[in-house]
Scaffold this motif. Structure first.
Motif, short mmCIF file in Angstrom:
data_model
loop_
_atom_site.label_atom_id
_atom_site.label_comp_id
_atom_site.label_asym_id
_atom_site.label_seq_id
_atom_site.Cartn_x
_atom_site.Cartn_y
_atom_site.Cartn_z
N ALA A 77 0.17 4.11 8.50
CA ALA A 77 -0.01 4.21 9.87
C ALA A 77 0.90 3.34 10.76
O ALA A 77 1.97 2.59 10.44
N TYR A 78 0.97 3.66 11.98
CA TYR A 78 1.85 3.06 13.10
C TYR A 78 0.84 2.87 14.23
O TYR A 78 1.33 3.01 15.37
N ASP A 83 0.93 -2.82 11.24
CA ASP A 83 1.45 -1.46 10.65
C ASP A 83 3.06 -1.42 11.09
O ASP A 83 3.73 -0.80 9.94
N SER A 86 4.85 -3.57 8.54
CA SER A 86 4.87 -3.13 7.22
C SER A 86 5.81 -2.01 7.26
O SER A 86 6.42 -1.79 6.05
N SER A 87 5.88 -1.13 7.91
CA SER A 87 6.58 0.18 7.96
C SER A 87 8.25 -0.52 8.07
O SER A 87 9.07 0.18 7.14
#
Length: 165
Positions: A77-78, A83, A86-87
């Motif tokens: 997810a973005y 999110d 995390s990415s």
């Protein structure tokens, strides 16, 4: 070929830092974070969330293709600041796991890329300098510009990830 990992690690940390400043700015100003996350510089451009996806994937693919002759991407997810953090962290973990020695044979690789809808085989150096690094910094710069345009107090030191910004 020298490893591009140190520069990418610093730049991804800087990207996460400017995202944290944006998140703080939204909280302090009482702004809906979704407005910031979906902001774009022009109506025809992709939103900030997409720019983060591009930056994370450009960094991981660059390292994977040069070091391992494979492709890689950061899926997930973005949609929220969490999110995005995390990415960025997953991208940093991936590229940080690749040893410097893995780039020893990078100059021997021929890498296929798509330039203006035409697939082109190019040297690792050309891939790195004309495609991969520019794509990474395009997404990072666009993110920075979106945030500056929206009033987030970020500066050049934040972008460069220097000086404890």
């Amino acid at each position: 070929m020298e490893s591009p990992v140190p520069g990418l690690m610093r730049s991804l940390a800087a990207l996460d830092g400017i995202l944290r400043k944006a998140e703080t700015y939204c909280a302090q100003e009482g702004l809906d974070p979704r407005v910031m996350l979906e902001a774009r510089l022009a109506a025809t451009m992709k939103p900030m969330t997409h720019q983060i996806r591009l930056a994370c994937n450009a960094a991981t693919e660059l390292v994977a293709r040069l070091a391992m002759d494979e492709t890689a991407s950061i899926e997930g997810a973005y949609a929220t600041f969490a999110d995005l953090h995390s990415s960025v962290e997953r991208a940093r973990a991936f590229i940080g796991s690749v040893p410097k020695s893995a780039f020893a044979m990078a100059n021997e690789r021929v890498i296929s890329v798509v330039f203006d809808e035409e697939e082109v085989d190019c040297s690792a150096h050309r891939y790195l300098t004309e495609y991969a690094i520019p794509n990474f910094y395009f997404a990072m710069t666009t993110t920075y510009a979106i945030l500056r345009n929206r009033g987030v107090p970020v500066n050049k030191k934040d972008f460069l990830g220097v000086g404890g910004a």
